[in-house]
Motif scaffolding. Sequence first.
Motif, mmCIF file in Angstrom:
data_model
loop_
_atom_site.group_PDB
_atom_site.id
_atom_site.type_symbol
_atom_site.label_atom_id
_atom_site.label_comp_id
_atom_site.label_asym_id
_atom_site.label_seq_id
_atom_site.Cartn_x
_atom_site.Cartn_y
_atom_site.Cartn_z
ATOM 1 N N ALA A 201 0.836 -1.206 0.000
ATOM 2 C CA ALA A 201 0.000 0.000 0.000
ATOM 3 C C ALA A 201 0.868 1.254 0.000
ATOM 4 C CB ALA A 201 -0.928 0.004 1.210
ATOM 5 N N VAL A 202 0.462 2.226 -0.797
ATOM 6 C CA VAL A 202 1.171 3.507 -0.887
ATOM 7 C C VAL A 202 0.143 4.622 -0.762
ATOM 8 C CG1 VAL A 202 2.685 4.931 -2.307
ATOM 9 C CG2 VAL A 202 2.754 2.463 -2.570
ATOM 10 N N THR A 203 0.498 5.682 -0.022
ATOM 11 C CA THR A 203 -0.412 6.822 0.105
ATOM 12 C C THR A 203 0.310 8.104 -0.323
ATOM 13 O OG1 THR A 203 -1.626 5.754 1.878
ATOM 14 C CG2 THR A 203 -1.866 8.144 1.704
ATOM 15 N N CYS A 204 -0.331 8.886 -1.169
ATOM 16 C CA CYS A 204 0.264 10.129 -1.668
ATOM 17 C C CYS A 204 -0.796 11.226 -1.666
ATOM 18 C CB CYS A 204 0.783 9.959 -3.088
ATOM 19 S SG CYS A 204 1.956 8.602 -3.283
ATOM 20 N N SER A 205 -0.306 12.471 -1.771
ATOM 21 C CA SER A 205 -1.239 13.594 -1.901
ATOM 22 C C SER A 205 -0.854 14.401 -3.132
ATOM 23 C CB SER A 205 -1.197 14.470 -0.654
ATOM 24 O OG SER A 205 0.075 15.068 -0.533
ATOM 25 N N ALA A 206 -1.821 15.111 -3.700
ATOM 26 C CA ALA A 206 -1.544 15.931 -4.885
ATOM 27 C C ALA A 206 -2.379 17.212 -4.835
ATOM 28 C CB ALA A 206 -1.845 15.154 -6.169
ATOM 29 N N PRO A 207 -1.859 18.257 -5.477
ATOM 30 C CA PRO A 207 -2.488 19.588 -5.398
ATOM 31 C C PRO A 207 -3.499 19.897 -6.494
ATOM 32 C CG PRO A 207 -0.355 19.763 -6.468
ATOM 33 C CD PRO A 207 -0.559 18.296 -6.163
ATOM 34 N N VAL A 208 -4.261 20.955 -6.239
ATOM 35 C CA VAL A 208 -5.137 21.583 -7.230
ATOM 36 C C VAL A 208 -4.273 22.582 -8.009
ATOM 37 C CG1 VAL A 208 -7.056 23.241 -7.380
ATOM 38 C CG2 VAL A 208 -7.193 21.331 -5.773
ATOM 39 N N ASN A 209 -4.592 22.841 -9.270
ATOM 40 C CA ASN A 209 -3.897 23.923 -9.972
ATOM 41 C C ASN A 209 -4.918 24.857 -10.603
ATOM 42 O OD1 ASN A 209 -4.136 23.522 -13.101
ATOM 43 N ND2 ASN A 209 -3.699 21.455 -12.325
ATOM 44 N N ILE A 210 -4.487 26.125 -10.812
ATOM 45 C CA ILE A 210 -5.377 27.076 -11.487
ATOM 46 C C ILE A 210 -4.637 27.638 -12.703
ATOM 47 C CG2 ILE A 210 -4.723 28.805 -9.722
ATOM 48 C CD1 ILE A 210 -8.032 28.955 -11.531
ATOM 49 N N ALA A 211 -5.269 27.498 -13.865
ATOM 50 C CA ALA A 211 -4.601 27.925 -15.104
ATOM 51 C C ALA A 211 -4.658 29.442 -15.261
ATOM 52 C CB ALA A 211 -5.261 27.256 -16.305
ATOM 53 N N VAL A 212 -3.523 30.027 -15.632
ATOM 54 C CA VAL A 212 -3.483 31.460 -15.959
ATOM 55 C C VAL A 212 -3.450 31.649 -17.482
ATOM 56 C CG1 VAL A 212 -2.606 32.285 -13.749
ATOM 57 C CG2 VAL A 212 -0.977 31.494 -15.463
ATOM 58 N N ILE A 213 -3.045 30.609 -18.220
ATOM 59 C CA ILE A 213 -3.315 30.515 -19.658
ATOM 60 C C ILE A 213 -4.165 29.252 -19.782
ATOM 61 C CG2 ILE A 213 -2.377 30.215 -22.003
ATOM 62 C CD1 ILE A 213 -1.621 32.927 -20.820
ATOM 63 N N LYS A 214 -5.409 29.414 -20.208
ATOM 64 C CA LYS A 214 -6.402 28.341 -20.059
ATOM 65 C C LYS A 214 -6.336 27.270 -21.142
ATOM 66 C CE LYS A 214 -8.674 30.574 -16.692
ATOM 67 N NZ LYS A 214 -8.529 30.139 -15.293
ATOM 68 N N TYR A 215 -6.605 26.051 -20.720
ATOM 69 C CA TYR A 215 -6.837 24.913 -21.616
ATOM 70 C C TYR A 215 -8.336 24.853 -21.889
ATOM 71 C CZ TYR A 215 -8.295 19.892 -21.744
ATOM 72 O OH TYR A 215 -8.908 18.698 -21.993
ATOM 73 N N TRP A 216 -8.726 24.862 -23.141
ATOM 74 C CA TRP A 216 -10.155 24.696 -23.478
ATOM 75 C C TRP A 216 -10.230 24.147 -24.894
ATOM 76 C CZ3 TRP A 216 -13.877 24.346 -20.141
ATOM 77 C CH2 TRP A 216 -15.212 24.381 -20.558
ATOM 78 N N GLY A 217 -10.481 22.880 -25.027
ATOM 79 C CA GLY A 217 -10.622 22.273 -26.350
ATOM 80 C C GLY A 217 -9.608 21.174 -26.594
ATOM 81 N N LYS A 218 -10.124 20.053 -27.143
ATOM 82 C CA LYS A 218 -9.252 18.907 -27.444
ATOM 83 C C LYS A 218 -9.166 18.680 -28.948
ATOM 84 C CE LYS A 218 -10.801 16.354 -23.317
ATOM 85 N NZ LYS A 218 -11.976 17.194 -22.974
ATOM 86 N N ARG A 219 -7.988 18.208 -29.388
ATOM 87 C CA ARG A 219 -7.875 17.774 -30.779
ATOM 88 C C ARG A 219 -8.040 16.268 -30.877
ATOM 89 N NH1 ARG A 219 -2.259 18.522 -29.242
ATOM 90 N NH2 ARG A 219 -0.968 16.789 -30.001
ATOM 91 N N ASP A 220 -7.941 15.573 -29.715
ATOM 92 C CA ASP A 220 -8.166 14.129 -29.662
ATOM 93 C C ASP A 220 -8.863 13.813 -28.336
ATOM 94 O OD1 ASP A 220 -7.818 11.298 -29.102
ATOM 95 O OD2 ASP A 220 -6.298 11.248 -30.690
ATOM 96 N N GLU A 221 -10.127 13.385 -28.434
ATOM 97 C CA GLU A 221 -10.941 13.138 -27.229
ATOM 98 C C GLU A 221 -10.469 11.909 -26.460
ATOM 99 O OE1 GLU A 221 -13.698 14.756 -25.939
ATOM 100 O OE2 GLU A 221 -13.614 16.343 -27.448
ATOM 101 N N GLU A 222 -10.002 10.908 -27.178
ATOM 102 C CA GLU A 222 -9.602 9.642 -26.568
ATOM 103 C C GLU A 222 -8.289 9.811 -25.787
ATOM 104 O OE1 GLU A 222 -11.027 6.594 -26.814
ATOM 105 O OE2 GLU A 222 -9.379 5.393 -25.980
ATOM 106 N N LEU A 223 -7.295 10.418 -26.434
ATOM 107 C CA LEU A 223 -5.986 10.584 -25.790
ATOM 108 C C LEU A 223 -5.917 11.846 -24.929
ATOM 109 C CD1 LEU A 223 -3.630 9.562 -28.751
ATOM 110 C CD2 LEU A 223 -4.280 8.178 -26.769
ATOM 111 N N ILE A 224 -6.974 12.667 -24.974
ATOM 112 C CA ILE A 224 -7.015 13.964 -24.284
ATOM 113 C C ILE A 224 -5.808 14.807 -24.677
ATOM 114 C CG2 ILE A 224 -7.405 15.171 -22.098
ATOM 115 C CD1 ILE A 224 -8.995 12.958 -21.103
ATOM 116 N N LEU A 225 -5.797 15.187 -25.956
ATOM 117 C CA LEU A 225 -4.746 16.068 -26.473
ATOM 118 C C LEU A 225 -5.376 17.437 -26.727
ATOM 119 C CD1 LEU A 225 -3.070 13.588 -28.973
ATOM 120 C CD2 LEU A 225 -2.404 14.150 -26.623
ATOM 121 N N PRO A 226 -4.751 18.510 -26.221
ATOM 122 C CA PRO A 226 -5.377 19.841 -26.286
ATOM 123 C C PRO A 226 -5.105 20.554 -27.613
ATOM 124 C CG PRO A 226 -3.308 20.000 -25.121
ATOM 125 C CD PRO A 226 -3.456 18.539 -25.515
ATOM 126 N N ILE A 227 -5.916 21.584 -27.898
ATOM 127 C CA ILE A 227 -5.684 22.397 -29.104
ATOM 128 C C ILE A 227 -4.726 23.546 -28.809
ATOM 129 C CG2 ILE A 227 -7.903 21.814 -30.195
ATOM 130 C CD1 ILE A 227 -8.925 24.600 -29.281
#
Length: 399
Positions: free
Chosen positions: A8-34
């Motif tokens: 068993a392994v336990t980890c923590s991870a943070p939230v991030n807030i974009a200042v240059i925004k990601y909005w839109g994918k060129r590939d829905e399956e692989l989640i590749l952004p435009i």
Amino acid sequence: MASAGLLAVTCSAPVNIAVIKYWGKRDEELILPINSSLSVTLHQDQLKTTTTAAISRDFTKDRIWLNGHEEDVRHPRLQACLKEIRRLAQNRRSTGEEDSPSDSHTYKVHVASVNNFPTAAGLASSAAGYACLAYTLARAYGVDNDLSEVARRGSGSACRSLYGGFVEWQMGERSDGRDSIARQVAPESHWPELRILILVVNAEKKQTGSTVGMQTSVETSALLRFRAESVVPARMAEMVRCVRERDFPGFGQLTMKDSNQFHATCLDTFPPISYLNDTSRRIMQLVHRFNAHHGDTQVAYSFDAGPNAVIFTLEHTLPEFLAAVMHIFPPEANGDKFLRGLPVKPVLLSDDLKAALGAEPSPGAVKYIISTQAGPGPQTLNNPEEHLLGPDGLPKSVQ
Ligand code: 2P0
């Protein structure tokens, strides 16, 4: 923790807030952004996901519990992350991690995950959640590759939560997505005076989900295409410069412009999407009036797929700006837990500034405020007390 065939392994991870925004994918399956994007990682003292992954030869199926409730493990994005981690585990040249058996990729996994902030606050939890899942699974299965792809397959913005400080997600060019990766631009220690406030706004209506929203935007918004091709590349370079040089006015102006352009592409989507509400717009007005009064960009806002505001400022401006917020948006009743997180020394607003802000107060429009700063990337928690799963691989709280 390795006991009775269970690791068993336990980890923590943070939230991030974009200042240059990601909005839109060129590939829905692989989640590749435009387009590429850039974010600030928020401190885990205020906002984090904690995840335990336990693997065992004896488990008969994969199982997952989110905030105490068992969820369907067949969720396609969860399956994509698991498949990718097992592929990497099978392909590793040497195990490196003595604890993880060489045939671990054949083991089933139990996962439990919790957030230290209320989901109802409308703060993006998928980024922290999938970054934490990728990081924790990697530790459990003995994988030490770049985890951008694993996290990204869960949620695009999650790959940016794999690092602390200031992080860019390079869109990449390849159709297999191997070059669509997150990279740290600067660690959190680079700009220690930077402060962040999250203004949690009372929201009545449920918003359009990001995944569906951005899909409709890609299909219908000419403005989004123009943004991705002709605006973002130069903005990415400029934002990296602002961060490297700790140029707050430059950083703040670009942050606000990019947030506004993202919301403009939402309105240009057909049918239109609108994430901001009247309180969001009044917060924007407050920031602009505050800056105009000082003749300088001292405060900036950014809004994601919801009405909550994320405010950036520097330490020395924070007390006066907070006083301005509390003047226009006082707590409705008992203000006890109105300001959460890092303490801020209160100041009295000058009459000049009060007059410059102009607006009538709206009690209760801001529910509460989280005060935080930039923080580090995912952490491994070494104290077995912090495991969310017991020695039998089931959530501790329901044993
Ligand atoms: C961002 N947002 O850059 C932008 C700004 C919201 C507005 O990333 O479909 O949850 O899982 O890749 O990452 C929200 O989108 O979408 C988002 P998927 P995700 O932070």
